[in-house]
Scaffold this motif. Structure first.
Motif, PDB file in Angstrom:
ATOM      1  N   TRP A  55       0.894  -1.163   0.000  1.00 44.25           N
ATOM      2  CA  TRP A  55       0.000   0.000   0.000  1.00 44.25           C
ATOM      3  C   TRP A  55       0.929   1.208   0.000  1.00 44.25           C
ATOM      4  O   TRP A  55       1.402   1.654   1.041  1.00 44.25           O
ATOM      5  N   PRO A  56       1.270   1.757  -1.165  1.00 42.28           N
ATOM      6  CA  PRO A  56       2.341   2.758  -1.239  1.00 42.28           C
ATOM      7  C   PRO A  56       1.996   4.108  -0.622  1.00 42.28           C
ATOM      8  O   PRO A  56       2.899   4.865  -0.262  1.00 42.28           O
ATOM      9  N   ALA A  57       0.727   4.440  -0.525  1.00 39.51           N
ATOM     10  CA  ALA A  57       0.353   5.748   0.028  1.00 39.51           C
ATOM     11  C   ALA A  57       0.670   5.794   1.516  1.00 39.51           C
ATOM     12  O   ALA A  57       0.582   4.792   2.223  1.00 39.51           O
ATOM     13  N   THR A  58       1.020   6.978   2.000  1.00 40.53           N
ATOM     14  CA  THR A  58       1.332   7.152   3.416  1.00 40.53           C
ATOM     15  C   THR A  58       0.092   7.498   4.232  1.00 40.53           C
ATOM     16  O   THR A  58       0.175   7.671   5.442  1.00 40.53           O
ATOM     17  N   THR A  59      -1.056   7.623   3.562  1.00 45.41           N
ATOM     18  CA  THR A  59      -2.315   7.907   4.222  1.00 45.41           C
ATOM     19  C   THR A  59      -3.359   6.898   3.759  1.00 45.41           C
ATOM     20  O   THR A  59      -3.128   6.139   2.811  1.00 45.41           O
ATOM     21  N   ARG A  60      -4.507   6.938   4.414  1.00 46.78           N
ATOM     22  CA  ARG A  60      -5.598   6.048   4.011  1.00 46.78           C
ATOM     23  C   ARG A  60      -6.073   6.365   2.602  1.00 46.78           C
ATOM     24  O   ARG A  60      -6.372   5.462   1.820  1.00 46.78           O
ATOM     25  N   HIS A  61      -6.138   7.640   2.275  1.00 43.57           N
ATOM     26  CA  HIS A  61      -6.665   8.047   0.978  1.00 43.57           C
ATOM     27  C   HIS A  61      -5.760   9.124   0.376  1.00 43.57           C
ATOM     28  O   HIS A  61      -5.745  10.253   0.867  1.00 43.57           O
ATOM     29  N   PRO A  62      -5.020   8.810  -0.684  1.00 48.06           N
ATOM     30  CA  PRO A  62      -4.146   9.805  -1.319  1.00 48.06           C
ATOM     31  C   PRO A  62      -4.926  10.754  -2.230  1.00 48.06           C
ATOM     32  O   PRO A  62      -4.687  10.829  -3.439  1.00 48.06           O
ATOM     33  N   MET A  63      -5.858  11.482  -1.649  1.00 52.48           N
ATOM     34  CA  MET A  63      -6.787  12.301  -2.427  1.00 52.48           C
ATOM     35  C   MET A  63      -6.063  13.381  -3.220  1.00 52.48           C
ATOM     36  O   MET A  63      -6.346  13.598  -4.399  1.00 52.48           O
ATOM     37  N   GLU A  64      -5.127  14.092  -2.557  1.00 48.63           N
ATOM     38  CA  GLU A  64      -4.445  15.185  -3.256  1.00 48.63           C
ATOM     39  C   GLU A  64      -3.669  14.665  -4.464  1.00 48.63           C
ATOM     40  O   GLU A  64      -3.630  15.311  -5.511  1.00 48.63           O
ATOM     41  N   ALA A  65      -3.066  13.478  -4.325  1.00 48.20           N
ATOM     42  CA  ALA A  65      -2.320  12.902  -5.446  1.00 48.20           C
ATOM     43  C   ALA A  65      -3.245  12.586  -6.610  1.00 48.20           C
ATOM     44  O   ALA A  65      -2.928  12.862  -7.777  1.00 48.20           O
ATOM     45  N   ALA A  66      -4.413  12.017  -6.310  1.00 47.55           N
ATOM     46  CA  ALA A  66      -5.371  11.678  -7.366  1.00 47.55           C
ATOM     47  C   ALA A  66      -5.905  12.929  -8.049  1.00 47.55           C
ATOM     48  O   ALA A  66      -6.025  12.975  -9.280  1.00 47.55           O
ATOM     49  N   LEU A  67      -6.219  13.953  -7.266  1.00 49.82           N
ATOM     50  CA  LEU A  67      -6.712  15.197  -7.856  1.00 49.82           C
ATOM     51  C   LEU A  67      -5.657  15.831  -8.752  1.00 49.82           C
ATOM     52  O   LEU A  67      -5.961  16.332  -9.835  1.00 49.82           O
ATOM     53  N   ALA A  68      -4.411  15.817  -8.296  1.00 50.98           N
ATOM     54  CA  ALA A  68      -3.334  16.380  -9.109  1.00 50.98           C
ATOM     55  C   ALA A  68      -3.159  15.588 -10.403  1.00 50.98           C
ATOM     56  O   ALA A  68      -2.974  16.170 -11.486  1.00 50.98           O
ATOM     57  N   ALA A  69      -3.228  14.269 -10.308  1.00 50.92           N
ATOM     58  CA  ALA A  69      -3.066  13.425 -11.494  1.00 50.92           C
ATOM     59  C   ALA A  69      -4.155  13.699 -12.522  1.00 50.92           C
ATOM     60  O   ALA A  69      -3.899  13.677 -13.732  1.00 50.92           O
ATOM     61  N   CYS A  70      -5.368  13.969 -12.034  1.00 53.00           N
ATOM     62  CA  CYS A  70      -6.511  14.207 -12.926  1.00 53.00           C
ATOM     63  C   CYS A  70      -6.686  15.674 -13.280  1.00 53.00           C
ATOM     64  O   CYS A  70      -7.642  16.035 -13.983  1.00 53.00           O
TER      65      CYS A  70
END
Length: 398
Positions: free
Chosen positions: A57-72
């Motif tokens: 589970w590479p994310a350091t949090t439960r939900h890598p929301m900021e990473a997903a938003l940035a990717a999209c």
């Protein structure tokens, strides 16, 4: 059951699901309100144990929301931290560090990717042909009330039936929330990702709400994990609001927007202050009125569900679960005299306390001497605007 136009595996409910190859980059894209939070919580809780089974589970949090938003290339929710490329590149580096182990990335915000170029870039950056996309689906009739109250938590001021009318009857069905159909026109969502990875590398899981642990067991089998390793993690902050709570917040949104207060203040004091504390401190009782979808909208959602299931069946993707659930019309509830939704005094007090606690987190500083005009001589609209901007200034200073 399992339906699959290209593979012939035993039925999923029989307990046999072919695990993904070692080293797969499993990308769970949601969409929203399809069990994403429960999976993220369960996976994150056993993060340190997954390595023994060749999974990361590479994310350091439960939900890598900021990473997903940035990717999209999507904006943050109202008033939240602005996602940057650094959020995404950091997650990519962690995925790459997984090496030959299977890596799991889960965020419902990947469903918000708007175009083929964005999706193709995300897939390529995550590992190209190592990426397998997992999409979880629930019936629209169950998603709609949950999404409406979530939109209200993010500032929406429109009532439920009016919102349903806009989403289902007012073409082009983009107002007030254009994200809804980008996420929940599920056939088109699957189709967009098929164009990027092909049907052989997409698994669609139909979530059966009658089987509480079914989604977690499916994840375990896809990842080759021991049965019952994944367990629900209580998350009161993710609970849905009751009708009365949602209506209270919706009316607050009207006042907030009508007085021109800044989004950052809403995020800090309302969504992450009042609402968060209320959800953590108060649990709905059986007497609380739930959000009820009118019959015409339930039928319209079922018709759309049937259309979407028909299109997905032609795409050649693996489907785990019973697609008929997506178009089923639930039996009408036994008629009862409608109860008036009322916010309990305790709930209102907890919401108010949450806002005050968020405001108190900023130190109070000395201000200039008060001018001659008193509070009672100031209009409520002007008073709200002045107080809002002063509070925001203190929060920013903090």
């Amino acid at each position: 059951m399992e339906t699959d136009c290209t593979r012939h595996e035993p039925p999923a409910n029989g307990g046999v699901i072919t695990p993904l190859p070692a080293g797969t980059r499993l990308l769970h894209i949601g969409p929203h309100k399809t069990g994403t939070t429960s999976i993220q919580g369960a996976m994150f809780a056993v993060k340190d144990r997954l390595g023994a089974y060749g999974v990361d589970w590479p994310a350091t949090t439960r939900h890598p929301m900021e990473a997903a938003l940035a990717a999209c290339a999507r904006p943050a929710m109202m008033g939240d931290t602005v996602p940057t490329d650094q959020h995404w590149t950091r997650l990519l580096a962690q995925v790459q560090a997984s090496g030959k182990r299977t890596s799991v990335v889960s965020s419902e915000f990947f469903a918000d990717a708007e175009d083929d170029a964005t999706i193709a870039r995300i897939v390529e950056q995550l590992g190209g042909d190592r990426v397998h996309v997992l999409i979880t689906l629930r019936p629209l009739a169950k998603i709609m009330p949950s999404q409406w109250q979530q939109y209200v938590q993010n500032g929406l001021r429109m009532g439920y039936e009016d919102w349903l009318t806009h989403m289902l009857r007012k073409a082009p069905y983009e107002k007030p929330n254009p994200s809804f159909w980008r996420r929940h026109r599920h056939d088109r969502l699957v189709e967009r990702w098929v164009r990027a990875v092909g049907p052989q590398r997409i698994t669609v899981v139909v979530v059966d709400d009658r089987d509480r642990g079914g989604l977690m067991r499916t994840f375990e089998r896809l990842l080759g994990l021991p049965e019952n390793l994944l367990q629900p993690v209580p998350d009161t902050a993710n609970r849905s609001l009751t009708l009365a709570e949602t209506e209270m917040l919706r009316n607050l949104n009207k006042e907030f927007r009508g007085n021109g207060l800044p989004d950052e203040l809403y995020s800090k004091l309302v969504r992450n202050g009042a609402v968060m504390h209320m959800k953590n401190a108060c649990s709905p009782s059986p007497e609380d009125v739930k959000i009820s979808t009118p019959g015409w909208a339930v039928e319209a959602a079922a018709e759309l569900g049937a259309e979407m299931v028909g299109r997905i069946a032609t795409m050649g993707v693996r489907v785990l679960g019973d697609p008929a659930l997506l178009s089923a019309v639930p039996p009408p509830p036994v008629w009862e005299a409608p109860a008036e939704p009322r916010v309990a005094p305790e709930v209102a007090a907890q919401a108010l306390y949450g806002a005050l606690a968020a405001a108190a987190a900023a130190p109070v500083r000395h201000t200039a001497p008060a001018k001659s005009r008193t509070v009672h001589q100031t209009s409520s609209r002007e008073l709200m605007r002045v107080l809002g901007h002063r509070c925001l200034k203190k929060l920013r200073g903090h």
